[in-house]
Design an enzyme around this catalytic site. Structure first.
Site, mmCIF file in Angstrom:
data_model
loop_
_atom_site.group_PDB
_atom_site.id
_atom_site.type_symbol
_atom_site.label_atom_id
_atom_site.label_comp_id
_atom_site.label_asym_id
_atom_site.label_seq_id
_atom_site.Cartn_x
_atom_site.Cartn_y
_atom_site.Cartn_z
ATOM 1 N N ASP A 32 0.992 -1.061 -0.176
ATOM 2 C CA ASP A 32 -0.043 -0.082 -0.177
ATOM 3 C C ASP A 32 0.811 1.150 0.068
ATOM 4 O OD1 ASP A 32 -2.093 1.618 0.161
ATOM 5 O OD2 ASP A 32 -2.929 0.960 2.043
ATOM 6 N N CYS A 72 -6.018 3.967 -3.392
ATOM 7 C CA CYS A 72 -6.143 2.475 -3.089
ATOM 8 C C CYS A 72 -7.427 1.895 -3.684
ATOM 9 C CB CYS A 72 -6.501 2.589 -1.511
ATOM 10 S SG CYS A 72 -4.961 3.179 -0.673
ATOM 11 N N ARG A 76 -7.287 -1.379 -6.273
ATOM 12 C CA ARG A 76 -7.682 -2.885 -5.536
ATOM 13 C C ARG A 76 -8.828 -3.515 -6.674
ATOM 14 N NH1 ARG A 76 -4.911 -3.158 -0.637
ATOM 15 N NH2 ARG A 76 -3.746 -1.387 -0.989
ATOM 16 N N LYS A 129 -5.245 -5.601 3.745
ATOM 17 C CA LYS A 129 -6.211 -4.820 3.634
ATOM 18 C C LYS A 129 -7.055 -5.094 2.405
ATOM 19 C CE LYS A 129 -6.176 0.032 1.917
ATOM 20 N NZ LYS A 129 -5.377 1.511 1.805
ATOM 21 N N HIS A 131 -10.542 -3.169 1.353
ATOM 22 C CA HIS A 131 -10.785 -1.663 0.971
ATOM 23 C C HIS A 131 -11.658 -1.840 -0.590
ATOM 24 C CE1 HIS A 131 -9.190 2.933 1.180
ATOM 25 N NE2 HIS A 131 -10.704 2.683 1.439
ATOM 26 N N SER A 154 -8.208 1.483 5.038
ATOM 27 C CA SER A 154 -6.984 1.895 5.188
ATOM 28 C C SER A 154 -6.399 2.025 6.837
ATOM 29 C CB SER A 154 -6.737 3.334 4.670
ATOM 30 O OG SER A 154 -7.023 3.436 3.076
ATOM 31 N N HIS A 229 1.582 2.426 4.041
ATOM 32 C CA HIS A 229 0.642 3.478 4.045
ATOM 33 C C HIS A 229 0.804 3.953 5.544
ATOM 34 C CE1 HIS A 229 -3.403 5.605 4.531
ATOM 35 N NE2 HIS A 229 -3.552 5.204 3.332
ATOM 36 N N ASP A 281 -0.414 -0.849 -4.928
ATOM 37 C CA ASP A 281 -1.787 -0.360 -5.266
ATOM 38 C C ASP A 281 -1.455 1.207 -6.015
ATOM 39 O OD1 ASP A 281 -1.169 0.999 -3.075
ATOM 40 O OD2 ASP A 281 -3.277 1.121 -2.408
ATOM 41 N N ASN A 282 -0.384 1.973 -5.615
ATOM 42 C CA ASN A 282 -0.278 3.465 -6.049
ATOM 43 C C ASN A 282 1.123 3.976 -5.484
ATOM 44 O OD1 ASN A 282 -2.639 3.662 -3.609
ATOM 45 N ND2 ASN A 282 -0.647 4.960 -3.357
ATOM 46 N N LYS A 302 1.469 9.450 -5.252
ATOM 47 C CA LYS A 302 0.240 9.018 -4.787
ATOM 48 C C LYS A 302 -0.987 10.131 -5.236
ATOM 49 C CE LYS A 302 -2.882 7.441 -1.066
ATOM 50 N NZ LYS A 302 -2.823 6.940 0.413
HETATM 51 MG MG MG Z 1 -2.628 2.920 -1.381
#
Ligand code: MG
Length: 461
Positions: A32, A72, A76, A129, A131, A154, A229, A281-282, A302
């Site tokens: 994350d 996020c 995902r 996670k 989300h 998160s 994160h 994810d980013n 991000k």
């Molecule tokens: Mg993220």
């Protein structure tokens, strides 16, 4: 009945196929907010990641690997469905991700990687996670996963305003009691607030247990770390170990975790039948300064559609099966969906647009693969498009803070080979490239069916 006949009867009744090819296992390790520049094998000068470095040298290290969104939730959704989030409705201009008061989640009609693999009898686990909706109907166990263990959104959410200082300060101080996030098993709350210092270790232990328990059948494990994160947490053995500070500690614990997973696969004799992916994810959350990561030489982070927001480390590992090399083809988290399905002998869904492409030829032979374009959405808006080495931005906006969207007509254009940091606009000199990209956009828009927005609605109180 002699011994041999008995054995045959046992085999038949147990349903054990004698000669059928073994289906490969899949492990997807998803971080994350990890940046393109955060790993040793992607050029970080201080953070040490020996396990990921080894994974990359034994596998395929992708240099142009993209998440499908810069935040996020949409990212995902895309990973697990192989589809751009705009198609599932899992992105929004208003609320960019799901929150603890969100009423929506991944729509039932979406087909997840886990649901597809279930059709071939895979054991499936989501660890970490989620989300994609925390209400019961949206949880992993209702989306193709046999089991779930993790924080459903998160790790910076559910801030306890009575105890905690303002948001950014609370994230940097990183005290457990500031963030009243639940840790869940299945659909039940196990612990609240989740004891986040041990979360990476516990996700790892769950993963190892799942692998060992299911070693005699095909399995899919989705290990989605809650970190790096913010707020940053790590277990005692990792406090102060990294030259990269607290962020480095967190990455080095994740690297340890990767090492444990790979070791388990090798010790159990499963490595040569298991494809392991590692990505994020980013990009890095730059406003958190030393508590956020680095996109290396890529621009921004991000939240933005500059390269730093969506280009990620991407590693595939399958010893003895895939050809170890560094690959420069355009590739995406969405391709994991299509590749895994193909390797499991499952047809990708035909009744909807799937954006993922099959990366098998890259994995087994190297080369260019079949993806030539990448779409960069911020929320529901198409901001940029990459075709070959060229990327045209129609709208740009810096990640967070008080930035405003800036429209570009004609679009601004960068050559990501010559200029990976997106510094030198070459639009004027390359009208034909702009026309070619404009045609890609036209084609994309003409077929686009937008999913019903899932992120804007809140739970009615
Ligand atoms: Mg993220």
């Amino acid at each position: 009945m002699n011994l041999l006949s008995r054995l045959i009867v046992i085999i038949l009744f147990a349903g054990i196929p004698l000669f059928a090819a073994k289906l490969p296992n899949f492990v997807v390790i998803f971080c994350d907010d990890l940046g393109y520049g955060d790993l040793g094998c992607y050029g970080h000068p201080c953070i040490q990641t020996p396990n990921l470095d080894r994974m990359a040298s034994e596998g395929v290290k992708f240099t142009q690997f993209y998440a499908a969104a810069p935040v996020c939730t949409p990212s995902r959704a895309a990973l697990l469905t192989g589809r751009l989030p705009v198609r599932s409705g899992m992105c929004s201009d208003k609320r960019r991700v799901l929150f603890p008061d969100s009423a929506g989640g991944l729509p039932q009609k979406e087909i997840t990687l886990a649901e597809s693999l279930k059709t071939k009898g895979y054991a499936t686990a989501a660890i970490g996670k989620w989300h994609l909706g925390h209400l019961p109907q949206y949880l992993p166990t209702n989306n193709g996963f046999d089991t779930y263990f993790g924080i459903p959104y998160s790790n910076d959410m559910d801030r306890d305003v009575a105890k905690a200082p303002k948001y950014r300060e609370a994230c940097k101080q990183a005290k457990i009691e500031y963030f009243n996030v639940p840790l869940m098993r299945g659909t039940k709350e196990l612990e609240r607030p989740a004891q986040q210092e041990t979360i990476t270790r516990r996700y790892t232990e769950e993963t190892i247990k799942f692998i060992k328990t299911n070693k005699n059948q095909p399995f899919f494990c989705y290990l989605a770390h809650s970190l790096p994160h913010v707020p940053l947490f790590r277990d005692k053995p990792f406090v102060g170990v990294s030259n990269g500070g607290i962020y480095g500690d967190v990455i080095e614990e994740i690297d340890w975790s990767v090492g444990q997973v790979l070791k388990t696969l090798q010790d159990e004799g499963l490595a040569e039948n298991t494809l392991v992916w590692f990505t994020s994810d980013n990009g890095p959350w730059l406003i958190f300064e030393t508590h956020g990561g680095s996109a290396g030489l890529l621009r921004d982070g991000k939240g933005s559609t500059w390269e730093g927001g969506m280009r990620e480390p991407g590693i595939a590992w399958w010893p003895g099966k895939i050809k170890p090399h560094t690959n420069h083809a355009i590739s995406s988290t969405m391709d994991i969906f299509t590749t895994c399905l193909t390797l499991a002998g499952i047809k990708v869904p035909q009744d909807r647009v799937i954006d993922g492409v099959n990366l098998s030829s890259i994995l087994f032979k190297g080369g260019k693969g079949s993806r030539d374009t990448m779409f960069f959405y911020r929320g529901e808006q198409l901001y940029a498009v990459r075709k070959g080495p060229w990327k045209a931005h129609y709208i740009t906006r810096s990640a967070y803070g008080n930035s405003k969207p800036e429209k570009h007509d004609p679009p601004i254009l960068y050559h990501l080979g010559h200029d990976p940091s997106e510094k030198y606009n070459l639009a004027q000199e390359n009208p034909k490239v702009l026309t070619a990209i404009a045609n890609v956009v036209k084609e994309h828009n003409s077929k686009l069916v937008r999913g019903k927005n899932q992120l804007n609605d809140r739970i009615q109180k």
